[in-house]
Design a protein around this motif. Sequence first.
Motif, PDB file in Angstrom:
ATOM      1  N   ASP A 198       4.065   3.232  -3.162  1.00 15.89           N
ATOM      2  CA  ASP A 198       4.034   1.797  -3.457  1.00 15.89           C
ATOM      3  C   ASP A 198       3.048   1.135  -2.513  1.00 15.89           C
ATOM      4  OD1 ASP A 198       5.426  -0.541  -4.882  1.00 15.89           O
ATOM      5  OD2 ASP A 198       5.591  -1.113  -2.774  1.00 15.89           O
ATOM      6  N   SER A 199       2.355   0.102  -2.995  1.00 18.57           N
ATOM      7  CA  SER A 199       1.308  -0.544  -2.195  1.00 18.57           C
ATOM      8  C   SER A 199       1.841  -1.546  -1.188  1.00 18.57           C
ATOM      9  CB  SER A 199       0.299  -1.230  -3.114  1.00 18.57           C
ATOM     10  OG  SER A 199      -0.375  -0.280  -3.912  1.00 18.57           O
ATOM     11  N   GLY A 200       3.081  -2.015  -1.355  1.00 16.03           N
ATOM     12  CA  GLY A 200       3.694  -2.906  -0.386  1.00 16.03           C
ATOM     13  C   GLY A 200       2.915  -4.177  -0.158  1.00 16.03           C
ATOM     14  N   ALA A 201       2.929  -4.664   1.112  1.00 14.72           N
ATOM     15  CA  ALA A 201       2.295  -5.931   1.457  1.00 14.72           C
ATOM     16  C   ALA A 201       0.769  -5.865   1.420  1.00 14.72           C
ATOM     17  CB  ALA A 201       2.754  -6.379   2.846  1.00 14.72           C
ATOM     18  N   ILE A 202       0.196  -4.648   1.434  1.00 14.61           N
ATOM     19  CA  ILE A 202      -1.262  -4.515   1.386  1.00 14.61           C
ATOM     20  C   ILE A 202      -1.766  -4.849  -0.010  1.00 14.61           C
ATOM     21  CG2 ILE A 202      -3.208  -2.947   1.749  1.00 14.61           C
ATOM     22  CD1 ILE A 202      -1.694  -3.652   4.293  1.00 14.61           C
ATOM     23  N   GLY A 203      -1.016  -4.437  -1.032  1.00 16.34           N
ATOM     24  CA  GLY A 203      -1.356  -4.778  -2.411  1.00 16.34           C
ATOM     25  C   GLY A 203      -2.306  -3.783  -3.045  1.00 16.34           C
ATOM     26  N   GLY A 204      -2.768  -4.120  -4.239  1.00 16.34           N
ATOM     27  CA  GLY A 204      -3.692  -3.262  -4.961  1.00 16.34           C
ATOM     28  C   GLY A 204      -3.034  -2.543  -6.119  1.00 16.34           C
ATOM     29  N   SER A 205      -3.871  -1.847  -6.884  1.00 13.87           N
ATOM     30  CA  SER A 205      -3.406  -1.232  -8.117  1.00 13.87           C
ATOM     31  C   SER A 205      -2.855   0.176  -7.940  1.00 13.87           C
ATOM     32  CB  SER A 205      -4.563  -1.173  -9.120  1.00 13.87           C
ATOM     33  OG  SER A 205      -5.641  -0.408  -8.583  1.00 13.87           O
ATOM     34  N   GLY A 206      -3.215   0.850  -6.871  1.00 15.40           N
ATOM     35  CA  GLY A 206      -2.748   2.218  -6.693  1.00 15.40           C
ATOM     36  C   GLY A 206      -2.867   2.661  -5.258  1.00 15.40           C
ATOM     37  N   SER A 207      -1.992   3.568  -4.831  1.00 16.46           N
ATOM     38  CA  SER A 207      -2.064   4.055  -3.459  1.00 16.46           C
ATOM     39  C   SER A 207      -1.394   5.410  -3.337  1.00 16.46           C
ATOM     40  CB  SER A 207      -1.407   3.056  -2.494  1.00 16.46           C
ATOM     41  OG  SER A 207       0.000   3.055  -2.645  1.00 16.46           O
ATOM     42  N   GLN A 208      -1.756   6.119  -2.285  1.00 20.03           N
ATOM     43  CA  GLN A 208      -1.151   7.406  -1.953  1.00 20.03           C
ATOM     44  C   GLN A 208      -0.865   7.445  -0.463  1.00 20.03           C
ATOM     45  OE1 GLN A 208      -4.523   9.456  -4.062  1.00 20.03           O
ATOM     46  NE2 GLN A 208      -2.967  11.010  -4.425  1.00 20.03           N
ATOM     47  N   GLU A 209       0.233   8.104  -0.113  1.00 20.64           N
ATOM     48  CA  GLU A 209       0.599   8.297   1.283  1.00 20.64           C
ATOM     49  C   GLU A 209       0.408   9.757   1.665  1.00 20.64           C
ATOM     50  OE1 GLU A 209       4.228   5.003   1.522  1.00 20.64           O
ATOM     51  OE2 GLU A 209       4.666   7.145   1.259  1.00 20.64           O
ATOM     52  N   PHE A 210       0.129   9.978   2.946  1.00 23.41           N
ATOM     53  CA  PHE A 210       0.056  11.330   3.497  1.00 23.41           C
ATOM     54  C   PHE A 210       1.211  11.485   4.477  1.00 23.41           C
ATOM     55  CE2 PHE A 210      -4.034  10.653   1.737  1.00 23.41           C
ATOM     56  CZ  PHE A 210      -4.528  11.898   1.402  1.00 23.41           C
ATOM     57  N   HIS A 211       2.042  12.496   4.217  1.00 23.56           N
ATOM     58  CA  HIS A 211       3.245  12.706   5.016  1.00 23.56           C
ATOM     59  C   HIS A 211       3.184  14.049   5.733  1.00 23.56           C
ATOM     60  CE1 HIS A 211       5.974   9.415   3.665  1.00 23.56           C
ATOM     61  NE2 HIS A 211       5.099   9.381   2.662  1.00 23.56           N
ATOM     62  N   VAL A 212       3.446  14.025   7.031  1.00 22.24           N
ATOM     63  CA  VAL A 212       3.670  15.255   7.779  1.00 22.24           C
ATOM     64  C   VAL A 212       5.111  15.663   7.519  1.00 22.24           C
ATOM     65  CG1 VAL A 212       3.914  16.225  10.100  1.00 22.24           C
ATOM     66  CG2 VAL A 212       1.940  14.796   9.542  1.00 22.24           C
ATOM     67  N   ILE A 213       5.308  16.889   7.062  1.00 26.94           N
ATOM     68  CA  ILE A 213       6.643  17.354   6.694  1.00 26.94           C
ATOM     69  C   ILE A 213       7.458  17.640   7.958  1.00 26.94           C
ATOM     70  CG2 ILE A 213       7.967  19.067   5.415  1.00 26.94           C
ATOM     71  CD1 ILE A 213       6.129  17.252   3.719  1.00 26.94           C
ATOM     72  N   ALA A 214       8.626  16.983   8.051  1.00 26.13           N
ATOM     73  CA  ALA A 214       9.507  17.185   9.201  1.00 26.13           C
ATOM     74  C   ALA A 214      10.918  16.775   8.805  1.00 26.13           C
ATOM     75  CB  ALA A 214       9.037  16.360  10.406  1.00 26.13           C
ATOM     76  N   ASP A 215      11.906  17.537   9.267  1.00 32.63           N
ATOM     77  CA  ASP A 215      13.295  17.243   8.920  1.00 32.63           C
ATOM     78  C   ASP A 215      13.717  15.860   9.386  1.00 32.63           C
ATOM     79  OD1 ASP A 215      13.553  19.724   7.743  1.00 32.63           O
ATOM     80  OD2 ASP A 215      14.421  20.674   9.525  1.00 32.63           O
ATOM     81  N   SER A 216      13.091  15.360  10.431  1.00 33.72           N
ATOM     82  CA  SER A 216      13.457  14.062  10.992  1.00 33.72           C
ATOM     83  C   SER A 216      12.708  12.909  10.342  1.00 33.72           C
ATOM     84  CB  SER A 216      13.169  14.049  12.503  1.00 33.72           C
ATOM     85  OG  SER A 216      11.785  14.305  12.729  1.00 33.72           O
ATOM     86  N   GLY A 217      11.885  13.187   9.326  1.00 35.38           N
ATOM     87  CA  GLY A 217      11.074  12.146   8.713  1.00 35.38           C
ATOM     88  C   GLY A 217      11.909  11.007   8.149  1.00 35.38           C
ATOM     89  N   GLU A 218      11.410   9.778   8.289  1.00 31.08           N
ATOM     90  CA  GLU A 218      12.120   8.602   7.790  1.00 31.08           C
ATOM     91  C   GLU A 218      12.049   8.502   6.270  1.00 31.08           C
ATOM     92  OE1 GLU A 218      12.187   4.794  10.238  1.00 31.08           O
ATOM     93  OE2 GLU A 218      10.210   5.607  10.685  1.00 31.08           O
ATOM     94  N   ASP A 219      11.006   9.058   5.664  1.00 32.72           N
ATOM     95  CA  ASP A 219      10.783   8.886   4.234  1.00 32.72           C
ATOM     96  C   ASP A 219      11.225  10.115   3.446  1.00 32.72           C
ATOM     97  OD1 ASP A 219       9.461   6.279   4.196  1.00 32.72           O
ATOM     98  OD2 ASP A 219       7.859   7.292   5.288  1.00 32.72           O
ATOM     99  N   ALA A 220      11.806   9.848   2.285  1.00 24.79           N
ATOM    100  CA  ALA A 220      12.121  10.930   1.346  1.00 24.79           C
ATOM    101  C   ALA A 220      10.963  11.059   0.378  1.00 24.79           C
ATOM    102  CB  ALA A 220      13.407  10.623   0.594  1.00 24.79           C
ATOM    103  N   ILE A 221      10.453  12.255   0.221  1.00 30.24           N
ATOM    104  CA  ILE A 221       9.378  12.493  -0.743  1.00 30.24           C
ATOM    105  C   ILE A 221       9.867  13.497  -1.786  1.00 30.24           C
ATOM    106  CG2 ILE A 221       7.536  11.922   0.874  1.00 30.24           C
ATOM    107  CD1 ILE A 221       7.033  14.839   1.314  1.00 30.24           C
ATOM    108  N   MET A 222       9.482  13.259  -3.016  1.00 35.24           N
ATOM    109  CA  MET A 222       9.902  14.081  -4.135  1.00 35.24           C
ATOM    110  C   MET A 222       8.697  14.865  -4.645  1.00 35.24           C
ATOM    111  SD  MET A 222      12.956  12.848  -4.021  1.00 35.24           S
ATOM    112  CE  MET A 222      13.699  13.739  -5.382  1.00 35.24           C
TER     113      MET A 222
END
Length: 568
Positions: A198-222
Amino acid sequence: MRTSQYHLVTRKETPQDAEIISHQLMIRAGMVRKIGAGLYTWSPLGFRVLRKVEAIIREEMNASGALEMLMPAVQPKELWEETGRIEDFGGQLLAMTDRAERDYFFGPTHEEVMTEFVRDEVTSYKQLPINFYQIQTKFRDEIRPRFGVMRSREFIMKDAYSFHLTAESLEETYRLMEQTYTKILSRMGLKFRCVLADSGAIGGSGSQEFHVIADSGEDAIMYSDDGDYAANIEKCEAVSLLSARAEPENELTEVATPDQKTIEQVTEFLGVNADQMVKTLLVEGVEGPVALVVRGDHHLSEVKAAHLSEVATPLRFLDDKEVQELAGCDVGSIGVKDLNCPIIVDLTVANMSDFICGANKEGYHLTGVNWQRDAEFQQQADIREAQAGDPSPDGQGILKQARGIEVGHIFQLGDKYSKAMNAVVLDENGRSQALQMGCYGMGVSRLVAAAIEQSHDDNGIIWPSALAPFQVALLPMNYQKSVQVKRTADELYEKLTKAGYEVILDDRKVRPGFMLSDFELLGIPHQVIIGDRSLDEGFVEYRHRQKMEKQKIEHAKIFDFLTQHTNL
């Protein structure tokens, strides 16, 4: 570097306020020191790692053709008024006033400043496309800064901004940045995934995140177990789990459910499964209250719900008084029958039949509820969080879930900022055209913590070679007392240093056990242990921090061994 000439202060105790392992280990290793809420001083040891992260980012950004520059950290409030983003960031903006009573913000991001620069400097399509970047300090006034440098108020970030005449040109640079980020994280030796976001407060039509995989990560990725699909759980498409709606089989029945408020309580009381129920959530809408309905075993995605055009911004759930006024009951008894507001249902709920919901009557539920016969919805939409085991939206396998630490985010902003700030160029026909814009952020200081979260053990940090503060640690036993140990350590130190290796020689007057545990904590990849007994037998001991198995290496061959096993 010799420890006697270096600032090296380690700690045995774990700070009480350090909740995650990277925070604990960075404090214990002496990499950072807290001076205030979300504010950290980086020691020489920590700063070496930080600079290595910066160097890799800078090299790959330069290789992509991006141009490095530096913008002011303090930004005039007027720029933010042009884009209307002050409310989006709200309390995260650190406001200040100078002696002339002019208003400023300490920059949390630099879209406005960059667009202001480009609207004056870039006037012709012939100057496009162009991509500027900087590595600089940001400040976001987090309500609850935590997790050390993972979520601090002041942090170092690489942010880049590209400008284009066409959407096609923006797409090309966006894909180039996706490749560049992949190279950066690969060079750092990190396991990661690129996911839709999701683009959140930055805005725009599309976005991608890069996540370092870790058990303690705050974000859930599918991610798909049999395809390339991957998304942040906030963005992940949740497909309908029912292909069609079955014909009604049960009569509508009102059932007393005294003191049963939650899905868990009602299902246990009635002896049914949660997937036979729906839960109705009331939120503030643009033109009055709106009901959002998901299956009992699913969770509403607040991010998806907030994007519905019928829902007011920001998303707000009705309070208890408002619920009573609309539904005539408390939250635990809300249902879809005779509810006096628009109803938006999740895709799976739209195909449910003979389901259970609240009766809009205190202490009662309805069973055998069916759409069209007993209740109507006005719209169906993807409003739930995807779950592990769901079909993958691309049709390739099923979804699995992992935890990730977001370290990068790339956006296609389009003309959101250029139109608001009148950043235009003359095209080849001499007509004025708003610029297309991309934005590409990467958390420099956050990457240091993410690397530790991904790679550590009970004894300390395990650095990827590319990020380690030193490549080789020489650990001489009784350096101050043994002539042959001192001579051997000094000779190897000089030889490795001249060959270009980053070496730290521990010449402190400390016990061998203390020295060894210190360097397990610090995580230097290659460690050479030099002692009288082993030298008398013609060898030294080598251990790699990741494996920690000691190997006996002939004293005369240790230099050649290290050159073959290190990534210089």
